[in-house]
Design an enzyme around this catalytic site. Structure first.
Site, PDB file in Angstrom:
ATOM      1  N   GLY A 108       0.826  -1.205   0.000  1.00  0.00           N
ATOM      2  CA  GLY A 108       0.000   0.000   0.000  1.00  0.00           C
ATOM      3  C   GLY A 108       0.854   1.246   0.000  1.00  0.00           C
ATOM      4  O   GLY A 108       1.984   1.226  -0.523  1.00  0.00           O
ATOM      5  N   GLU A 109       0.334   2.346   0.545  1.00  0.00           N
ATOM      6  CA  GLU A 109       1.009   3.657   0.610  1.00  0.00           C
ATOM      7  C   GLU A 109       1.084   4.343  -0.749  1.00  0.00           C
ATOM      8  O   GLU A 109       1.476   5.503  -0.839  1.00  0.00           O
ATOM      9  CB  GLU A 109       2.456   3.536   1.140  1.00  0.00           C
ATOM     10  N   GLY A 110       0.771   3.619  -1.842  1.00  0.00           N
ATOM     11  CA  GLY A 110       1.000   4.123  -3.191  1.00  0.00           C
ATOM     12  C   GLY A 110       2.248   3.518  -3.808  1.00  0.00           C
ATOM     13  O   GLY A 110       2.668   3.917  -4.903  1.00  0.00           O
TER      14      GLY A 110
END
Lengths: 339, 339
Positions: free
Chosen positions: B305-307
């Site tokens: 996640g997080e980008g």
């Protein structure tokens, strides 16, 4: 590769502020890079140099490609003018492109970025006997070894293989069949895009070449001479030279992967320094990667060559190193670890 | 997307000095980018901005994650200090990271790079009723729309979704089941890495939430309120806002993909501006991508996640545009076309 640096990298991966293993293939690659550079964290894999080895193929006379042979020379001109895909992708990832004429049939005028190392004006037709003499193979291997040495001496920390040569997927398929033991049909693809009839013909041509030359993978240099190309030999030398200098090198598609099979047969430990840039559409590339035990970073249905797929993967290689270099640990960032 | 620009790009792909179709997925993407920017060749997709939307989840109380809830706040601090994976990857691809507190439970001290837009201190527990009120959903959607507007106004030409929120894969799985019609079990994954027992429990929790709230995909905003998260709503708004401003946006993993399902249900044409950055390990991400008809650019077994996966794909997006902008044509380079 350095086992202590790899152990340190593996331990570090588990301390960084991310769930363990959550960066998948990138974590394994980061750990491998630490091993290759023999230090944890690894340095940033930059600057980056792409070496495009160009050569022509006598087997073109057998009608294995819809492209005229002079396209090799024309595309070399395009590379040197900065107009090809590999130039655009090189600019995207900040990599310099060096073009090595190791065996182009036509004349290549001198230009910045050209290494003029022509061993012959193309190979001989592999269906009539060996594509190269033992001397030519040796010279072409040395062209690749020297290119790696020069690029590393110039300060490059990551090398990328590229290639150009109309009909060179025919030589790749012959080598890949010989070194994997797979049937010719399983490792022969459509190259730049041939139809069913030409594909069937290409398979027949390769079968004939393997029989005429009695190719034996137990003698890799002889096999390379029999059914390889001058650029295949140079790429094999480049892979061996890079490994000897403990510098990671990113493999492009089917040409590089087939050359890697030869190079590994010559020096098995060298493979520890190779990163698979991408999975080409060519079936021989996947077969070779499986045989080499390498996981490709990019899989976008590419079948161009030139080093394009490998160049696209360069930021991924750099990201793998950057994570180990720059991400905070649970301790340093004050983040609570999983229960 | 602009049909004339897409036709022009498709024609141009066939004139460039490469075999037609040889850049595979990259060619389709280049053509799509021309359509999004309504011009051929498309501009370079840069500068790039990554927006990381952070929120907490009432359903965390049901024991769906081994991580304590305060890790959301701690990781937001890590983002703002530049120490997380998304910061390292942002630096790798030259993208600025903006952190949007749309619903973090803890206090987030002001810092450069923070957009303080807290709608609530986390959602309510979706197993007890709707996670959000209609007003909260509306506010969170607007946080995302505003973030897209501000980042585009600042000159960014490519946006990237990111997220942080312990337990947010639970909300994603609930949304993905509702909007794809697939069973909860098919779209629920291990998130940051849970064991079989917790996974079975997580599936049961999601089933319960979908029943308690009588979730109906025909009313997307109500479905979002029922089982979504504040960051899911903000990402949905971000996707809608980017599309309204004709700016391509790269989807990260399962959080972004589930928010994209909601956003497309609200405004189907918006999906023309979305690029799938990567294929996450989470089964819900693949299910959503199939449903959205998007082909991911990177597939490296990521589940962070997080980008992070989207950020890794940025150079590939830029490469697709660069090929259309910079590669010479057969005519201009004097290269003979295929027979």
């Amino acid at each position: 590769a350095d086992a202590a640096a790899m152990r340190a990298a593996e331990e570090r991966q588990g301390q960084l502020t991310k769930p363990r293993g959550s960066l998948g293939v990138l974590e394994e690659l980061g750990t491998r890079l630490a091993g290759m550079y023999a230090v944890c964290p690894p340095p940033m894999p930059e600057p980056v140099a792409i070496a495009v080895f160009a050569g022509d193929h006598g087997v073109h006379a057998q009608g294995v490609s819809p492209w005229p042979q002079e396209v090799t020379t024309q595309m070399v001109g395009n590379f040197l003018a900065g107009g090809a895909v590999i130039n655009a992708l090189g600019r995207q990832v900040g990599a310099e492109v060096t073009v090595v004429d190791v065996g182009v049939a036509g004349d290549v005028p001198d230009a910045p970025g050209l290494l003029a190392r022509k061993v012959a004006r193309g190979t001989a037709d592999m269906t009539q006997g060996p594509a190269m003499t033992p001397e030519q193979v040796q010279q072409a291997l040395e062209v690749g070894i020297d290119a790696a040495r020069d690029l590393v001496a110039q300060g490059n920390r990551l090398l990328v293989t590229g290639d150009m040569g109309i009909a060179n997927t025919t030589a790749s398929a012959a080598l890949t069949s010989a070194f994997t033991g797979l049937d010719v049909e399983q490792v022969t693809g459509r190259g730049t895009g041939i139809d069913d009839a030409m594909l069937a013909h290409k398979v027949g041509v390769i079968r004939r070449a393997l029989v005429v030359n009695a190719v034996d993978a137990a003698d890799p240099v002889a096999a390379l001479a029999a059914v390889g190309g001058l650029e295949h030999a140079a790429v094999a030398g480049f892979l061996l030279g890079s490994a000897a200098l403990r510098t990671p090198v990113v493999l492009d598609g089917v040409i590089a992967c087939s050359a890697a099979l030869v190079a590994r047969a010559i020096a098995p430990d060298a493979a520890g320094y190779w990163v698979a840039g991408h999975r080409s559409v060519e079936p021989g590339a996947s077969a070779a990667l499986d045989h080499l035990g390498l996981t490709p970073l990019v899989d976008l249905d590419l079948r161009l060559g030139e080093g394009s797929g490998a160049a696209l993967s360069v930021p991924l290689v750099q990201s793998a190193a950057r994570v180990l270099r720059e991400v905070a640990t649970f301790d340093s960032a004050g983040v609570t670890d999983k229960a």
